[in-house]
Design a protein around this motif. Structure first.
Motif, mmCIF file in Angstrom:
data_model
loop_
_atom_site.group_PDB
_atom_site.id
_atom_site.type_symbol
_atom_site.label_atom_id
_atom_site.label_comp_id
_atom_site.label_asym_id
_atom_site.label_seq_id
_atom_site.Cartn_x
_atom_site.Cartn_y
_atom_site.Cartn_z
ATOM 1 N N LYS A 354 7.249 52.974 22.343
ATOM 2 C CA LYS A 354 8.232 53.259 23.388
ATOM 3 C C LYS A 354 8.848 54.642 23.189
ATOM 4 C CE LYS A 354 9.257 48.386 24.193
ATOM 5 N NZ LYS A 354 10.283 47.310 24.241
ATOM 6 N N LEU A 355 9.098 55.297 24.333
ATOM 7 C CA LEU A 355 9.719 56.619 24.357
ATOM 8 C C LEU A 355 11.120 56.488 24.924
ATOM 9 C CD1 LEU A 355 9.384 59.750 24.052
ATOM 10 C CD2 LEU A 355 8.637 59.758 26.440
ATOM 11 N N TRP A 356 12.123 56.951 24.148
ATOM 12 C CA TRP A 356 13.527 56.838 24.538
ATOM 13 C C TRP A 356 14.104 58.228 24.763
ATOM 14 C CZ3 TRP A 356 15.043 51.746 24.936
ATOM 15 C CH2 TRP A 356 14.222 50.801 24.301
ATOM 16 N N ASP A 357 14.920 58.367 25.833
ATOM 17 C CA ASP A 357 15.525 59.655 26.207
ATOM 18 C C ASP A 357 17.028 59.539 26.030
ATOM 19 O OD1 ASP A 357 16.574 61.911 27.458
ATOM 20 O OD2 ASP A 357 15.057 61.913 29.050
ATOM 21 N N TRP A 358 17.572 60.213 24.979
ATOM 22 C CA TRP A 358 19.019 60.075 24.740
ATOM 23 C C TRP A 358 19.867 60.857 25.734
ATOM 24 C CZ3 TRP A 358 16.283 62.494 20.476
ATOM 25 C CH2 TRP A 358 16.502 63.850 20.322
ATOM 26 N N SER A 359 19.248 61.791 26.495
ATOM 27 C CA SER A 359 20.016 62.473 27.541
ATOM 28 C C SER A 359 20.246 61.564 28.748
ATOM 29 C CB SER A 359 19.294 63.745 27.983
ATOM 30 O OG SER A 359 18.114 63.442 28.702
ATOM 31 N N GLN A 366 9.099 55.568 28.967
ATOM 32 C CA GLN A 366 7.646 55.380 28.971
ATOM 33 C C GLN A 366 7.261 54.384 27.883
ATOM 34 O OE1 GLN A 366 4.838 55.144 30.475
ATOM 35 N NE2 GLN A 366 4.278 57.311 30.762
ATOM 36 N N THR A 367 6.254 53.574 28.165
ATOM 37 C CA THR A 367 5.682 52.651 27.199
ATOM 38 C C THR A 367 4.190 52.938 27.082
ATOM 39 O OG1 THR A 367 7.307 50.925 27.708
ATOM 40 C CG2 THR A 367 5.295 50.220 26.618
ATOM 41 N N PHE A 368 3.701 52.971 25.847
ATOM 42 C CA PHE A 368 2.302 53.326 25.580
ATOM 43 C C PHE A 368 1.583 52.122 24.972
ATOM 44 C CE2 PHE A 368 5.110 56.958 25.019
ATOM 45 C CZ PHE A 368 4.569 57.882 25.893
ATOM 46 N N ASP A 369 0.364 51.895 25.430
ATOM 47 C CA ASP A 369 -0.426 50.761 24.967
ATOM 48 C C ASP A 369 -1.248 51.167 23.745
ATOM 49 O OD1 ASP A 369 -2.140 48.544 24.662
ATOM 50 O OD2 ASP A 369 -2.038 48.128 26.807
ATOM 51 N N VAL A 370 -1.180 50.342 22.696
ATOM 52 C CA VAL A 370 -1.906 50.637 21.460
ATOM 53 C C VAL A 370 -3.376 50.262 21.572
ATOM 54 C CG1 VAL A 370 -2.027 50.072 18.997
ATOM 55 C CG2 VAL A 370 0.189 50.393 20.086
ATOM 56 N N LEU A 371 -3.727 49.376 22.490
ATOM 57 C CA LEU A 371 -5.098 48.886 22.645
ATOM 58 C C LEU A 371 -5.610 48.252 21.361
ATOM 59 C CD1 LEU A 371 -6.798 51.688 24.788
ATOM 60 C CD2 LEU A 371 -5.711 49.566 25.553
ATOM 61 N N SER A 372 -4.786 47.418 20.765
ATOM 62 C CA SER A 372 -5.136 46.709 19.548
ATOM 63 C C SER A 372 -4.298 45.452 19.486
ATOM 64 C CB SER A 372 -4.871 47.590 18.311
ATOM 65 O OG SER A 372 -5.121 46.887 17.122
ATOM 66 N N ASN A 373 -4.694 44.511 18.618
ATOM 67 C CA ASN A 373 -3.915 43.284 18.510
ATOM 68 C C ASN A 373 -2.699 43.432 17.610
ATOM 69 O OD1 ASN A 373 -5.210 43.500 16.091
ATOM 70 N ND2 ASN A 373 -6.258 41.518 16.194
ATOM 71 N N ARG A 374 -2.530 44.627 17.022
ATOM 72 C CA ARG A 374 -1.330 44.939 16.242
ATOM 73 C C ARG A 374 -0.835 46.315 16.651
ATOM 74 N NH1 ARG A 374 -1.248 43.777 9.995
ATOM 75 N NH2 ARG A 374 0.970 43.997 10.498
ATOM 76 N N GLY A 375 0.311 46.687 16.086
ATOM 77 C CA GLY A 375 0.917 47.953 16.465
ATOM 78 C C GLY A 375 0.384 49.130 15.663
ATOM 79 N N VAL A 376 1.169 50.218 15.643
ATOM 80 C CA VAL A 376 0.816 51.418 14.893
ATOM 81 C C VAL A 376 1.970 51.793 13.969
ATOM 82 C CG1 VAL A 376 -0.670 52.309 16.723
ATOM 83 C CG2 VAL A 376 1.723 52.995 16.656
ATOM 84 N N PHE A 377 1.667 52.669 13.029
ATOM 85 C CA PHE A 377 2.682 53.209 12.143
ATOM 86 C C PHE A 377 2.433 54.701 11.982
ATOM 87 C CE2 PHE A 377 -0.877 51.651 9.773
ATOM 88 C CZ PHE A 377 -1.070 52.535 8.716
ATOM 89 N N ARG A 378 3.328 55.397 11.290
ATOM 90 C CA ARG A 378 3.221 56.837 11.063
ATOM 91 C C ARG A 378 3.089 57.625 12.359
ATOM 92 N NH1 ARG A 378 -0.704 55.898 5.885
ATOM 93 N NH2 ARG A 378 0.933 55.592 4.354
ATOM 94 N N LEU A 379 4.038 57.459 13.249
ATOM 95 C CA LEU A 379 4.066 58.244 14.478
ATOM 96 C C LEU A 379 4.359 59.702 14.157
ATOM 97 C CD1 LEU A 379 6.183 55.870 16.764
ATOM 98 C CD2 LEU A 379 3.722 56.311 16.948
ATOM 99 N N LYS A 380 3.654 60.619 14.821
ATOM 100 C CA LYS A 380 3.863 62.054 14.609
ATOM 101 C C LYS A 380 3.693 62.800 15.926
ATOM 102 C CE LYS A 380 2.237 62.215 9.797
ATOM 103 N NZ LYS A 380 3.516 62.633 9.193
#
Length: 496
Positions: A354-359, A366-380
């Protein structure tokens, strides 16, 4: 000086040939024509090294083959400087780089002037003592790859004799595409017949001389060592998470006990400490991820129940708390690097990012699909293209998204950590920890990818934890972790 050679060596350049070595015997079979200046490249020349009984020349590098081999095969550094300290194990890495399309064999042989020399008995390769101190170490380096070997001096109470010098002959040979060595410990002897067959088949042969010297730590500018002082939270038995401030010498730490602190890593002083709590109940939250939001003087912490907590680190005031991934621990946060008001969140147990806008009062835009049965880590986030970001999925793939697209735009297979590498304004490179077949048995690999072609451009092989990778945001520098907690800083332009 270097020596130009004609006839069967294709105008080879010869430098510092050991009279007793197979390489020197091969040189004796060709006609020496003239002497010219040594190559200007500093990595191929060492001066003022005493000659030993196996050496007949004052120069320190040999090169047989085409002139391209100097660019394609490289040994660095040629002087291994050990800043001696009592009762301290000292390690000096050596990089062997192969820029050819073929596998390269490497033979490292000590030139044992004195078999009883303290230095030869102290020196270890890859943390292991050689059964025969003057025996040859053989390794294989894959195409477009660099292999890191570590020469280690064991702990000793008293220093070796002043200016003690140990010398090592390094021979690198292009084995050709059809010459396959699947194991690094195959006994490929570097003898005259083998060298002659390689020469007759047009293989590149590169030779360099290493020397190991003992130096005073204050004068060893090329060998900088720092003792790492652990900075722990109040309850060290709990898991901790850290982030580095982009401009200040600060480290942000949070742990699963709920403590958050800011440390100055230069002064090693703690500047701030607090607990993350819920607004309505005052309940302590278990921190599972943490990031500076430097432009606002905030930090964001993700807890084990799917909530994000934002505080001002100068006043400890809570700015905002909101639910991002209901009932699921937030394992990764990423703050936009170029000042846009964006925060990415993900959970290992949620198949969306998920993308959050503090302004916009922390609206999820926005929400992004991982296309997997689990999530992701180490976002960059990608500093070179700030509309894109990456994450590591639990099926060991690096996935890249554009902020305007719900689904990944690129997927790199068999990788479990990554960072974006800066090499120029037009180049799009990424470094990943790879699960590919290792360059050498027992070695791990870090791979450099071209994101435009989605192909590997170079591999780095080493003993250590290649899951620890970090790249400088604006310089062509990357860091990897070797054995014994040694951080190796690389120049990505030269792979040194």
């Amino acid at each position: 000086a270097s020596i130009n050679v004609s006839k069967s060596v294709n105008d080879a350049q010869l430098m510092s040939v050991s009279a007793a070595s197979p390489v020197s015997k091969l040189v004796d079979d060709v006609q020496l024509v003239s002497v010219s200046a040594a190559p200007s490249s500093p990595q191929h020349v060492i001066s003022s090294v005493p000659k030993g009984p196996r050496e007949t020349s004052s120069t320190e590098t040999l090169f047989l083959g085409s002139s391209e081999s100097i660019k394609c095969l490289d040994v660095y550094p040629l002087e291994l400087r050990f800043p001696w300290e009592p009762n301290t194990r000292i390690t000096c890495p050596v990089t062997l780089t192969n820029r050819t399309d073929h596998c390269v064999g490497v033979w490292i042989t000590p030139i044992c002037q004195d078999p009883c020399s303290d230095l030869h008995f102290l020196v270890l390769w890859e943390g292991k003592r050689r059964e025969v101190p003057c025996s040859t170490l053989y390794r294989r380096v894959g195409a477009h790859s660099t292999l890191v070997l570590q020469m280690t001096m064991e702990e000793k109470q008293l220093p070796p004799p002043p200016r003690k010098v140990g010398k090592f002959e390094v021979v690198m040979i292009d084995l050709g595409s059809e010459h396959v060595l699947v194991r690094s410990d195959l006994k490929v002897k570097l003898n005259y017949d083998f060298l002659k067959s390689m020469k007759e088949s047009g293989r590149e042969i590169h030779r360099a001389m290493l020397r190991a010297v003992i130096c005073d730590p204050s004068s060893c500018q090329a060998a900088m060592t720092h003792k790492l002082v652990p900075v722990t939270s109040t309850q060290s038995e709990y898991r901790s998470f850290i982030d580095a401030h982009p401009t200040e010498t600060w480290i942000l730490m949070g742990d699963t006990k709920g403590w958050v602190s800011v440390w100055n890593y230069q002064t090693q002083e703690r500047m701030m400490v607090m607990k993350v709590t819920k607004v309505d109940t005052g309940e302590t939250c278990s921190v599972h991820s943490i990031k500076f939001i430097a432009g606002e003087q905030w930090f964001a912490a993700g807890d084990d129940d799917g909530w994000v907590h934002v505080y001002a680190y100068t006043t400890k005031d809570k700015i905002k708390e909101f639910e991002a991934h209901r009932g699921k621990a937030i394992d990764s946060l990423a703050v936009h690097p170029m000042g846009r008001p964006f925060l990415l969140t993900s959970s290992a147990n949620d198949t969306s990012i998920k993308l959050w806008d503090w302004s916009k009062n922390w609206m999820c835009t926005q929400t992004f699909d991982v296309l997997s049965n689990r999530g992701v880590f180490r976002l960059k986030w990608n500093r070179g293209d700030t509309n894109t970001f990456s994450g590591v999925s639990f099926d060991k793939k690096i996935k890249i998204w554009n902020i305007d697209s719900t689904y990944p735009v690129t997927t790199l297979e068999e990788s479990y950590n990554n960072d974006y590498l800066f090499l120029g304004s037009h180049e799009r490179l990424m470094v990943t920890a790879c699960n590919q077949e290792p360059l050498v048995e027992g070695f791990d690999s870090a791979c450099i990818w071209d994101l435009q072609t989605e192909k590997r451009v170079h591999n780095l092989g080493m003993r250590g934890d290649t899951s620890v990778i970090a790249c400088h945001p604006t310089l062509p520098l990357l860091a990897t972790l070797l054995e014994y907690r040694i951080v190796c800083l690389w120049d990505a332009r030269t792979y040194r």
